[in-house]
Design a protein around this motif. Sequence first.
Motif, short mmCIF file in Angstrom:
data_model
loop_
_atom_site.label_atom_id
_atom_site.label_comp_id
_atom_site.label_asym_id
_atom_site.label_seq_id
_atom_site.Cartn_x
_atom_site.Cartn_y
_atom_site.Cartn_z
N THR A 3 -9.80 -8.99 29.71
CA THR A 3 -9.62 -8.27 30.97
C THR A 3 -10.70 -8.68 31.97
O THR A 3 -11.69 -9.30 31.60
N THR A 4 -10.49 -8.30 33.21
CA THR A 4 -11.51 -8.59 34.24
C THR A 4 -12.81 -7.85 33.92
O THR A 4 -13.89 -8.34 34.22
N LEU A 50 -6.45 -16.42 36.02
CA LEU A 50 -5.07 -16.68 36.43
C LEU A 50 -4.18 -15.45 36.31
O LEU A 50 -3.21 -15.31 37.05
N THR A 51 -4.51 -14.55 35.38
CA THR A 51 -3.62 -13.42 35.14
C THR A 51 -4.13 -12.10 35.70
O THR A 51 -3.35 -11.13 35.78
N TYR A 84 0.16 -17.49 29.81
CA TYR A 84 -0.03 -17.24 31.24
C TYR A 84 1.21 -16.60 31.86
O TYR A 84 1.14 -15.58 32.55
N LEU A 85 2.38 -17.17 31.59
CA LEU A 85 3.62 -16.63 32.15
C LEU A 85 3.91 -15.24 31.62
O LEU A 85 4.45 -14.39 32.33
N HIS A 86 3.56 -15.02 30.36
CA HIS A 86 3.83 -13.72 29.74
C HIS A 86 2.93 -12.63 30.31
O HIS A 86 3.36 -11.47 30.46
N GLU A 87 1.69 -12.98 30.67
CA GLU A 87 0.71 -11.96 31.06
C GLU A 87 0.55 -11.79 32.57
O GLU A 87 0.09 -10.74 33.02
N TYR A 112 9.32 -18.45 34.02
CA TYR A 112 8.78 -18.61 35.37
C TYR A 112 9.75 -18.06 36.41
O TYR A 112 9.37 -17.34 37.33
N MET A 113 11.03 -18.40 36.26
CA MET A 113 12.02 -17.98 37.24
C MET A 113 12.27 -16.47 37.18
O MET A 113 12.78 -15.89 38.12
N SER A 114 11.91 -15.84 36.08
CA SER A 114 12.10 -14.41 35.94
C SER A 114 11.02 -13.60 36.65
O SER A 114 11.18 -12.39 36.83
#
Length: 228
Positions: A3-4, A50-51, A84-87, A112-114
Motif C-alpha cells: 500500500t501507499t 502504478l496501482t 498491475y491490471l488486476h489491482e 485492460y479493455m475491461s
Amino acid sequence: MKTTHDLLSYLLSKKFIPSDFTTDCLSERNWYSDLPIDLKSSRDVVMIILTNVLYAGWEIDPFNELCEVFQDNFSEDKEFVRQYLHETDFENEFFVRASKTIQMDYELLREYMSLGHPERAIEANLSCVHDDVKSNRELMLHLILEFPNAFCEFTEEFRDDYEIAEIALRQNGLMLKFASERLRSDEALVRIAIENQIRSVLFASKKLREFPDGIFYEEYWKVTNGIF
C-alpha cells in the motif's frame, strides 16, 4: 509492501523523503527522481506507484523516469502486468507501454479493455495499443464478442468487415455509426442494427432511409419524430 502507507513508512524510515511527507505528497512531489536506482526499479515500489499513487501530478521528468523503468524492467513481464491490471483502479496507461507480445495476450488485453466506466465500455482504450494488435483479425473477433463498443475504434479495414460488423451490431445497433459507408448501405446489416436499436437507422445510408423509396424510411420517420 502493498500500500501507499507501506511505501511511505519505508521511505521515511530510510530517510529517502522529508519527514513532513504524507501519502498525498507521493502524488504531488518529485521524490521519485531522488531515489537510489535499485529502489526506483524495485518491483514492489513500482507496483505500488502504478496501482495506488496519482502520478499524474508529477512533473514530466520523474514521470518519464517511471516510464523508462517500467519499459526496461516490466514491459515483458506477464505476471507483473497481470497483477498491475488486476489491482489498478485507474483508467491506466501502462498496459499500452507493455511489449507487443504482452498486448497480444488476449487474457491481458481483455482485462485492460475491461477497465474504466462500464457505460463507456472500452471507448478510448483500444486506440493506444500497438498497431499489430489492432490489425490482428483473430484478436479483434474475440474482442468484439465481449466488447461490441470496441468497434468504434477498430481499424478502417475491420469497420468494413461484414462478419465483425455483424457481431457488433447484433449487440449494439448504434455501432452502425462507425461502420464503413459500404456496410451502412447493406440492407441486411442495417436491418440487424435496427432490430437491435431502432435509433441506429439514423446512421444508415441516405438511400436506405430517404423518402419515398427508402426501405427503412418508416423507421427513420418514427425516430426523427420521436415515435418509437
